[in-house]
Motif scaffolding. Sequence first.
Motif, PDB file in Angstrom:
ATOM      1  N   LEU A  95       0.669  -1.123  -0.061  1.00 16.14           N
ATOM      2  CA  LEU A  95       0.066   0.023  -0.130  1.00 16.14           C
ATOM      3  C   LEU A  95       0.942   1.220   0.094  1.00 16.14           C
ATOM      4  O   LEU A  95       0.549   2.364  -0.496  1.00 16.14           O
ATOM      5  N   ALA A  96       1.890   1.156   0.644  1.00 17.78           N
ATOM      6  CA  ALA A  96       2.765   2.392   0.811  1.00 17.78           C
ATOM      7  C   ALA A  96       3.226   2.717  -0.741  1.00 17.78           C
ATOM      8  O   ALA A  96       3.514   3.905  -1.249  1.00 17.78           O
ATOM      9  N   VAL A  97       3.663   1.688  -1.606  1.00 13.08           N
ATOM     10  CA  VAL A  97       4.234   1.917  -2.799  1.00 13.08           C
ATOM     11  C   VAL A  97       3.020   2.308  -3.741  1.00 13.08           C
ATOM     12  O   VAL A  97       2.903   3.138  -4.587  1.00 13.08           O
ATOM     13  N   GLU A  98       1.848   1.720  -3.631  1.00 10.96           N
ATOM     14  CA  GLU A  98       0.787   1.840  -4.652  1.00 10.96           C
ATOM     15  C   GLU A  98      -0.032   3.200  -4.120  1.00 10.96           C
ATOM     16  O   GLU A  98      -0.604   3.732  -5.078  1.00 10.96           O
ATOM     17  N   CYS A  99       0.133   3.699  -2.756  1.00 11.18           N
ATOM     18  CA  CYS A  99      -0.665   4.909  -2.330  1.00 11.18           C
ATOM     19  C   CYS A  99      -0.102   6.207  -2.361  1.00 11.18           C
ATOM     20  O   CYS A  99      -0.572   7.458  -2.646  1.00 11.18           O
ATOM     21  N   THR A 100       1.405   6.106  -2.332  1.00 14.52           N
ATOM     22  CA  THR A 100       2.042   7.032  -2.339  1.00 14.52           C
ATOM     23  C   THR A 100       3.200   7.303  -3.339  1.00 14.52           C
ATOM     24  O   THR A 100       3.520   6.372  -4.045  1.00 14.52           O
ATOM     25  N   PRO A 101       3.981   8.541  -3.255  1.00 18.78           N
ATOM     26  CA  PRO A 101       5.297   8.666  -4.244  1.00 18.78           C
ATOM     27  C   PRO A 101       6.406   7.765  -3.904  1.00 18.78           C
ATOM     28  O   PRO A 101       7.442   7.588  -4.306  1.00 18.78           O
ATOM     29  N   VAL A 102       6.232   6.643  -2.760  1.00 20.75           N
ATOM     30  CA  VAL A 102       7.300   5.973  -2.256  1.00 20.75           C
ATOM     31  C   VAL A 102       7.612   4.930  -3.388  1.00 20.75           C
ATOM     32  O   VAL A 102       6.724   4.259  -4.101  1.00 20.75           O
TER      33      VAL A 102
ATOM     34  N   THR B 289      14.758  -9.143   6.214  1.00 20.72           N
ATOM     35  CA  THR B 289      13.728  -8.764   5.540  1.00 20.72           C
ATOM     36  C   THR B 289      12.386  -9.494   6.083  1.00 20.72           C
ATOM     37  O   THR B 289      12.629 -10.780   5.920  1.00 20.72           O
ATOM     38  N   LEU B 290      11.503  -8.579   6.547  1.00 19.68           N
ATOM     39  CA  LEU B 290      10.044  -9.347   6.896  1.00 19.68           C
ATOM     40  C   LEU B 290       8.958  -9.114   5.681  1.00 19.68           C
ATOM     41  O   LEU B 290       8.328  -9.959   5.577  1.00 19.68           O
ATOM     42  N   ALA B 291       9.079  -8.272   4.828  1.00 23.67           N
ATOM     43  CA  ALA B 291       8.206  -7.517   3.898  1.00 23.67           C
ATOM     44  C   ALA B 291       8.717  -6.738   3.024  1.00 23.67           C
ATOM     45  O   ALA B 291       9.555  -5.822   3.760  1.00 23.67           O
ATOM     46  N   ASP B 292       8.570  -6.605   1.758  1.00 25.39           N
ATOM     47  CA  ASP B 292       9.035  -5.451   0.812  1.00 25.39           C
ATOM     48  C   ASP B 292       7.884  -5.470  -0.375  1.00 25.39           C
ATOM     49  O   ASP B 292       7.397  -6.390  -0.624  1.00 25.39           O
ATOM     50  N   ALA B 293       8.023  -4.087  -1.175  1.00 25.73           N
ATOM     51  CA  ALA B 293       7.401  -3.967  -2.184  1.00 25.73           C
ATOM     52  C   ALA B 293       7.999  -2.712  -2.887  1.00 25.73           C
ATOM     53  O   ALA B 293       8.561  -2.085  -2.380  1.00 25.73           O
ATOM     54  N   GLY B 294       7.795  -2.819  -4.095  1.00 24.23           N
ATOM     55  CA  GLY B 294       8.229  -1.752  -5.094  1.00 24.23           C
ATOM     56  C   GLY B 294       9.662  -2.124  -5.716  1.00 24.23           C
ATOM     57  O   GLY B 294       9.565  -3.259  -6.034  1.00 24.23           O
ATOM     58  N   ASP B 295      10.418  -1.225  -5.690  1.00 23.98           N
ATOM     59  CA  ASP B 295      11.778  -1.648  -6.535  1.00 23.98           C
ATOM     60  C   ASP B 295      12.743  -2.225  -5.483  1.00 23.98           C
ATOM     61  O   ASP B 295      13.673  -1.905  -5.152  1.00 23.98           O
ATOM     62  N   THR B 296      12.223  -3.432  -5.272  1.00 25.70           N
ATOM     63  CA  THR B 296      13.165  -4.280  -4.495  1.00 25.70           C
ATOM     64  C   THR B 296      14.409  -4.503  -5.072  1.00 25.70           C
ATOM     65  O   THR B 296      15.528  -5.526  -4.557  1.00 25.70           O
ATOM     66  N   ALA B 297      14.791  -4.475  -6.389  1.00 26.72           N
ATOM     67  CA  ALA B 297      16.007  -4.593  -6.950  1.00 26.72           C
ATOM     68  C   ALA B 297      17.196  -4.128  -6.085  1.00 26.72           C
ATOM     69  O   ALA B 297      18.215  -4.373  -6.064  1.00 26.72           O
ATOM     70  N   TYR B 298      16.838  -3.078  -5.532  1.00 27.96           N
ATOM     71  CA  TYR B 298      17.909  -2.184  -4.618  1.00 27.96           C
ATOM     72  C   TYR B 298      18.388  -3.128  -3.669  1.00 27.96           C
ATOM     73  O   TYR B 298      19.571  -3.101  -3.415  1.00 27.96           O
ATOM     74  N   LEU B 299      17.401  -3.683  -2.968  1.00 26.04           N
ATOM     75  CA  LEU B 299      17.980  -4.765  -1.702  1.00 26.04           C
ATOM     76  C   LEU B 299      18.398  -6.004  -2.320  1.00 26.04           C
ATOM     77  O   LEU B 299      19.431  -6.507  -1.710  1.00 26.04           O
ATOM     78  N   ASP B 300      18.222  -6.434  -3.617  1.00 23.18           N
ATOM     79  CA  ASP B 300      18.476  -7.457  -4.321  1.00 23.18           C
ATOM     80  C   ASP B 300      20.127  -7.249  -4.713  1.00 23.18           C
ATOM     81  O   ASP B 300      20.930  -8.332  -5.142  1.00 23.18           O
ATOM     82  N   SER B 301      20.365  -5.971  -4.939  1.00 20.40           N
ATOM     83  CA  SER B 301      21.785  -5.749  -5.271  1.00 20.40           C
ATOM     84  C   SER B 301      22.726  -5.937  -4.081  1.00 20.40           C
ATOM     85  O   SER B 301      23.943  -6.047  -4.553  1.00 20.40           O
ATOM     86  N   PHE B 302      22.462  -6.123  -3.041  1.00 26.60           N
ATOM     87  CA  PHE B 302      23.329  -6.847  -1.902  1.00 26.60           C
ATOM     88  C   PHE B 302      23.619  -8.110  -1.945  1.00 26.60           C
ATOM     89  O   PHE B 302      22.487  -8.931  -2.101  1.00 26.60           O
TER      90      PHE B 302
END
Length: 294
Positions: A70-77, A93-106
């Motif tokens: 909802l943070a990603v879908e409702c806001t500019p996040v 990580t417990l949950a994530d959404a959006g451009d998770t490629a940033y986290l995957d880059s680690f």
Amino acid sequence: MSRDAPDPPPKNGPWRRVWARLGWGGGLPSGASAAAHSRLEQYLAFSKAVGQVMEHTDQESILLESLCTLAVECTPVTLAWVCRVEPDNSLQTLADAGDTAYLDSFAERRSGLPADHGPLFRVWQEQQPLFNEPFSEGPLRTAWRQNTRPYQLRSMAVLPIHRDHQPWALLVLYDRDQRGFPQDCQVVLAGIARRVSEALEDWIGILRERVAREHQLLLGTALQAAEDGVVLTDADRRILYVNASFSRMTGYTLAEISRFGLHHLQGPRTDPRTLTEIDEALCGQGFFNGRLLN
């Protein structure tokens, strides 16, 4: 500058019912109407949607996944992330959404991302929210700073989440705007984090009650099946429970022996010294282990 509102979710997407309950007809506003929505209005919509989710679930995983989505879908996040600082100071990580490629880059994504003494670790230690932390300066490690560049992440919000009256997780939001979290939006986000913490507190209380009831049921089943006669009393020696073996041995039901009292079972061969030892053990908060002939 605020980013345009995200495109509406698919007509039959997982959040269609949420949007419908909010009166948005199955999707977020788009086009000219979306541009009219201020950043604050978007965060207020986010807060309302989270409230709707909390009314319809008591499952921790669903709440956290919904919070990020909802943070990603409702806001500019751009990216929403709920993580927990483990004893070895890694970030799980417990949950994530959006451009998770940033986290995957680690490289440590699967085993727990690295934590330094940057914003996340600071919020975890101080338990105070942090907003608009710049990525171009400050104590972030080189790896964290370099990994943000391809994703144009310029500001972040980090809010602590509590459970069982203890620090439990962090809600981390990333925005491409350098001042993505103005003061009014900070107030809304702090309220969301507080409500999520309160929900988790309530749910763990409910879970404990459920486990206690299950233990009581299991104990009752075990006592009922025991071959030995079992009697449970309170501190005032009121009889609360007798098992089936007790009733078979004595011929008394719970209602009958509760009316008469256990002393009704005593006979001429009952040892008064043993009764005294039992009384002394109970009065002294101790225990008695022995035989009594009734």
